[in-house]
Design a protein around this motif. Structure first.
Motif, PDB file in Angstrom:
ATOM      1  N   GLY A 286     -24.994  20.087   3.695  1.00 25.44           N
ATOM      2  CA  GLY A 286     -26.355  19.594   3.864  1.00 25.44           C
ATOM      3  C   GLY A 286     -26.355  18.204   4.474  1.00 25.44           C
ATOM      4  N   GLY A 287     -27.317  17.391   4.069  1.00 26.34           N
ATOM      5  CA  GLY A 287     -27.392  16.021   4.539  1.00 26.34           C
ATOM      6  C   GLY A 287     -26.441  15.122   3.772  1.00 26.34           C
ATOM      7  N   THR A 288     -26.415  13.854   4.168  1.00 28.58           N
ATOM      8  CA  THR A 288     -25.534  12.880   3.520  1.00 28.58           C
ATOM      9  C   THR A 288     -26.350  11.688   3.051  1.00 28.58           C
ATOM     10  OG1 THR A 288     -23.892  13.469   5.189  1.00 28.58           O
ATOM     11  CG2 THR A 288     -23.356  11.651   3.744  1.00 28.58           C
ATOM     12  N   ARG A 289     -26.238  11.348   1.782  1.00 31.25           N
ATOM     13  CA  ARG A 289     -26.871  10.154   1.231  1.00 31.25           C
ATOM     14  C   ARG A 289     -25.774   9.363   0.536  1.00 31.25           C
ATOM     15  NH1 ARG A 289     -32.090  11.828  -2.075  1.00 31.25           N
ATOM     16  NH2 ARG A 289     -32.482   9.597  -1.794  1.00 31.25           N
ATOM     17  N   ILE A 290     -25.050   8.604   1.349  1.00 35.79           N
ATOM     18  CA  ILE A 290     -23.873   7.908   0.841  1.00 35.79           C
ATOM     19  C   ILE A 290     -24.260   6.842  -0.174  1.00 35.79           C
ATOM     20  CG2 ILE A 290     -21.783   6.655   1.491  1.00 35.79           C
ATOM     21  CD1 ILE A 290     -22.044   7.810   4.275  1.00 35.79           C
ATOM     22  N   GLY A 291     -25.313   6.084   0.129  1.00 34.01           N
ATOM     23  CA  GLY A 291     -25.739   5.032  -0.795  1.00 34.01           C
ATOM     24  C   GLY A 291     -26.136   5.582  -2.146  1.00 34.01           C
ATOM     25  N   THR A 292     -26.861   6.693  -2.153  1.00 37.59           N
ATOM     26  CA  THR A 292     -27.272   7.325  -3.412  1.00 37.59           C
ATOM     27  C   THR A 292     -26.059   7.812  -4.197  1.00 37.59           C
ATOM     28  OG1 THR A 292     -29.362   8.027  -2.407  1.00 37.59           O
ATOM     29  CG2 THR A 292     -28.676   9.162  -4.410  1.00 37.59           C
ATOM     30  N   ALA A 293     -25.083   8.397  -3.500  1.00 35.40           N
ATOM     31  CA  ALA A 293     -23.884   8.893  -4.168  1.00 35.40           C
ATOM     32  C   ALA A 293     -23.066   7.748  -4.761  1.00 35.40           C
ATOM     33  CB  ALA A 293     -23.036   9.692  -3.180  1.00 35.40           C
ATOM     34  N   LEU A 294     -22.904   6.659  -4.020  1.00 34.44           N
ATOM     35  CA  LEU A 294     -22.150   5.514  -4.544  1.00 34.44           C
ATOM     36  C   LEU A 294     -22.883   4.853  -5.705  1.00 34.44           C
ATOM     37  CD1 LEU A 294     -20.667   3.792  -1.368  1.00 34.44           C
ATOM     38  CD2 LEU A 294     -19.701   5.586  -2.809  1.00 34.44           C
ATOM     39  N   ARG A 295     -24.208   4.824  -5.652  1.00 33.95           N
ATOM     40  CA  ARG A 295     -24.971   4.258  -6.765  1.00 33.95           C
ATOM     41  C   ARG A 295     -24.753   5.090  -8.028  1.00 33.95           C
ATOM     42  NH1 ARG A 295     -29.676   4.852  -4.824  1.00 33.95           N
ATOM     43  NH2 ARG A 295     -29.607   2.897  -3.637  1.00 33.95           N
ATOM     44  N   ALA A 296     -24.788   6.416  -7.880  1.00 32.22           N
ATOM     45  CA  ALA A 296     -24.542   7.282  -9.043  1.00 32.22           C
ATOM     46  C   ALA A 296     -23.132   7.073  -9.590  1.00 32.22           C
ATOM     47  CB  ALA A 296     -24.749   8.741  -8.645  1.00 32.22           C
ATOM     48  N   ASN A 298     -21.243   4.295  -9.295  1.00 33.62           N
ATOM     49  CA  ASN A 298     -21.159   2.955  -9.894  1.00 33.62           C
ATOM     50  C   ASN A 298     -21.808   2.900 -11.269  1.00 33.62           C
ATOM     51  OD1 ASN A 298     -19.745   1.745  -7.787  1.00 33.62           O
ATOM     52  ND2 ASN A 298     -21.598   1.264  -6.649  1.00 33.62           N
ATOM     53  N   HIS A 299     -22.912   3.606 -11.452  1.00 28.46           N
ATOM     54  CA  HIS A 299     -23.655   3.531 -12.706  1.00 28.46           C
ATOM     55  C   HIS A 299     -23.115   4.467 -13.776  1.00 28.46           C
ATOM     56  CE1 HIS A 299     -27.540   1.656 -10.790  1.00 28.46           C
ATOM     57  NE2 HIS A 299     -26.435   0.987 -10.525  1.00 28.46           N
ATOM     58  N   GLN A 300     -22.573   5.639 -13.366  1.00 33.02           N
ATOM     59  CA  GLN A 300     -22.210   6.654 -14.345  1.00 33.02           C
ATOM     60  C   GLN A 300     -20.700   6.798 -14.568  1.00 33.02           C
ATOM     61  OE1 GLN A 300     -24.100  10.361 -13.206  1.00 33.02           O
ATOM     62  NE2 GLN A 300     -26.006   9.327 -12.675  1.00 33.02           N
ATOM     63  N   TRP A 301     -19.889   6.485 -13.546  1.00 30.93           N
ATOM     64  CA  TRP A 301     -18.475   6.814 -13.642  1.00 30.93           C
ATOM     65  C   TRP A 301     -17.530   5.629 -13.479  1.00 30.93           C
ATOM     66  CZ3 TRP A 301     -17.348  11.434 -15.466  1.00 30.93           C
ATOM     67  CH2 TRP A 301     -18.278  12.470 -15.302  1.00 30.93           C
ATOM     68  N   ALA A 302     -17.987   4.554 -12.873  1.00 38.29           N
ATOM     69  CA  ALA A 302     -17.063   3.465 -12.522  1.00 38.29           C
ATOM     70  C   ALA A 302     -16.321   2.925 -13.739  1.00 38.29           C
ATOM     71  CB  ALA A 302     -17.827   2.352 -11.812  1.00 38.29           C
ATOM     72  N   ARG A 303     -17.030   2.669 -14.824  1.00 39.42           N
ATOM     73  CA  ARG A 303     -16.394   2.088 -16.006  1.00 39.42           C
ATOM     74  C   ARG A 303     -15.440   3.066 -16.680  1.00 39.42           C
ATOM     75  NH1 ARG A 303     -20.472  -1.203 -19.766  1.00 39.42           N
ATOM     76  NH2 ARG A 303     -18.442  -1.758 -20.628  1.00 39.42           N
ATOM     77  N   ARG A 304     -15.607   4.352 -16.436  1.00 35.70           N
ATOM     78  CA  ARG A 304     -14.734   5.345 -17.065  1.00 35.70           C
ATOM     79  C   ARG A 304     -13.427   5.552 -16.297  1.00 35.70           C
ATOM     80  NH1 ARG A 304     -18.946  10.325 -18.355  1.00 35.70           N
ATOM     81  NH2 ARG A 304     -20.851   9.081 -18.530  1.00 35.70           N
ATOM     82  N   VAL A 305     -13.480   5.471 -14.974  1.00 36.83           N
ATOM     83  CA  VAL A 305     -12.316   5.898 -14.187  1.00 36.83           C
ATOM     84  C   VAL A 305     -11.685   4.785 -13.350  1.00 36.83           C
ATOM     85  CG1 VAL A 305     -13.219   8.240 -14.044  1.00 36.83           C
ATOM     86  CG2 VAL A 305     -13.727   6.631 -12.201  1.00 36.83           C
ATOM     87  N   LEU A 306     -12.289   3.605 -13.312  1.00 35.84           N
ATOM     88  CA  LEU A 306     -11.766   2.541 -12.460  1.00 35.84           C
ATOM     89  C   LEU A 306     -10.982   1.482 -13.227  1.00 35.84           C
ATOM     90  CD1 LEU A 306     -14.604   1.942  -9.839  1.00 35.84           C
ATOM     91  CD2 LEU A 306     -12.561   3.358  -9.667  1.00 35.84           C
ATOM     92  N   GLY A 307     -10.493   1.824 -14.406  1.00 42.75           N
ATOM     93  CA  GLY A 307      -9.686   0.872 -15.148  1.00 42.75           C
ATOM     94  C   GLY A 307      -8.271   0.784 -14.600  1.00 42.75           C
ATOM     95  N   GLN A 308      -7.558  -0.280 -14.993  1.00 37.44           N
ATOM     96  CA  GLN A 308      -6.141  -0.470 -14.680  1.00 37.44           C
ATOM     97  C   GLN A 308      -5.860  -0.453 -13.179  1.00 37.44           C
ATOM     98  OE1 GLN A 308      -3.769   2.235 -16.979  1.00 37.44           O
ATOM     99  NE2 GLN A 308      -4.793   1.728 -18.887  1.00 37.44           N
ATOM    100  N   GLY A 309      -6.754  -1.089 -12.409  1.00 44.53           N
ATOM    101  CA  GLY A 309      -6.501  -1.267 -10.982  1.00 44.53           C
ATOM    102  C   GLY A 309      -6.503   0.007 -10.175  1.00 44.53           C
TER     103      GLY A 309
END
Length: 406
Positions: A286-296, A298-309
């Protein structure tokens, strides 16, 4: 009254040939689906071409990424202009091999499926031709350098086998945990006390330790929009290979929304894994909404999976339906949350590539590495780059950032 049995047999024969062509082109079409397709066509009737198309589509297409291939195969196979009149009599045309679809990369796959391999004619006066291959590339080297978009079915199958063996070693990083090491730089007080207790309190040589090292977590964000279709299916095989090769790999796909497919890719069987992904993802091609995907993310997954560098692989062509709205802020936040942000863009394979799209201009200032991803060599180069220690930012990236800003 004319006996309808011969006409039904003729319809079944043509549907069988059509299903065989689809199967050769890569669609999972078996005998059971041919029978279901025959029942579906008889249920809707042959009077309307659109109904006939969607009846076959509903039965023979099980993945969203197969819709485009089915569409082109349908219009090649059933292209007779008097199709409706002949359908009324159940006298359908057989396979036509002269036309070609509009898109050359899909035409090559359909040509193989519809035409088959031309038989070799053996004659009495067979001429032997000797070729000096001193300066020619081997078949494996050609496959490594060939664009995913122009591969044939056989080449894609070979490429998928090679991707299954591709490892992605990451340069190890230092953690806060320690391990025993007689030559370690630090004294381990607890281990030293335990030694003293075992020796009755006598003085002993102090135990030593050093910090542990391990590969950092890897997060893959892959674009599955329409403009990335021919690349995303190969990238998914790559994602499956690295998910089963190492631990702490988190995989996401996005088009108009973000979907976590980590659990699905952990299946050892790649076909089972991709079937599960196809069922879980609702926005293929379909279409691409990169900003919307990155916002989701950053808000929902970043703290769970971006630990330890963690290291992030962002796989997209940067063509954003929202014209880059809010993308720069989300990309900046993502960049600050990880050890390294690597952008893989298939458009970079073109010599005349220029960062003119608003989405590309918004992303470029916030990535550490900008690489092409269009063939096996590019993925092997990525593995080599990530396995070496070096500066966080790619040395040549500054030129792209200046060009995007200008």
């Amino acid at each position: 009254m004319t006996d309808p049995a011969p006409y039904r047999d003729r319809l079944a024969l043509n549907l069988m040939h059509f299903a065989r062509a689809l199967r050769a082109a890569g669609l999972p079409v078996g005998p059971g689906k041919v029978l279901q397709a025959l029942e579906a066509v008889e249920a809707v009737g042959p009077g309307n071409r659109t109904d006939f198309y969607w009846a076959l589509h509903a039965v023979l297409v099980s993945r969203r990424e197969h819709s485009e291939l089915f569409d082109q195969a349908f219009h090649i196979f059933w292209r007779n202009p008097d199709i409706l009149k002949k359908m009324m009599a159940m006298m359908l045309p057989t396979v036509r091999t002269d036309p070609a679809p509009d898109k050359p990369e899909m035409a090559q796959r359909l040509a193989e499926a519809l035409h088959g391999t031309a038989p070799q004619v053996e004659g009495k006066d067979k001429t032997e031709i000797e070729i000096d291959a001193t300066f020619t590339m081997s078949a494996a080297e050609r496959l490594q350098a060939k664009d995913f978009e122009s591969m044939t079915n056989e080449e894609m199958a070979q490429a998928k086998k090679l991707l299954a063996t591709l490892a992605l070693p990451l340069a190890e990083v230092t953690t806060r945990r320690h391990r025993p090491d007689p030559q370690g730089p630090r004294i381990d007080p607890r281990a030293t006390l335990r030694r003293m207790l075992r020796s009755g309190g006598d003085l002993v040589d102090p135990a030593r330790k050093r910090q542990r090292t391990r590969p950092p977590p890897l997060v893959v964000l892959c674009d599955i929009s329409g403009s990335m279709t021919r690349y995303s299916r190969m990238i998914l095989h790559f994602m499956h290979a690295i998910t089963n090769d190492r631990d702490r790999v988190h995989s996401f796909v996005f088009g108009t929304r973000l979907t976590n497919i980590t659990r699905h890719l952990r299946h050892k069987d790649v076909d089972v894994a991709l079937d599960a992904v196809s069922t879980a993802v609702a926005d293929w091609s379909g279409g691409t909404r990169i900003g919307t995907a990155l916002r989701a993310f950053n808000h929902q997954w970043a703290r769970r999976v971006l630990g330890q560098g963690a290291i992030i692989l962002l796989i997209t062509d940067g063509l954003d339906r929202d014209a880059g709205e809010g993308l720069a802020a989300e990309a900046e936040r993502l960049h600050k949350s990880c050890r390294r942000l690597v952008w893989l863009n298939p458009l970079l394979r073109w010599d005349g590539f220029a960062p003119k799209s608003s989405g590309i201009r918004a992303l470029l200032p916030h990535v550490d590495d900008f690489r092409a991803t269009h063939n096996l060599n590019s993925l092997a180069g990525l593995a080599d780059a990530l396995s070496r220690q070096g500066p966080r930012r790619q040395p040549g990236l500054r030129r792209w950032v200046k060009e995007a800003a200008g």
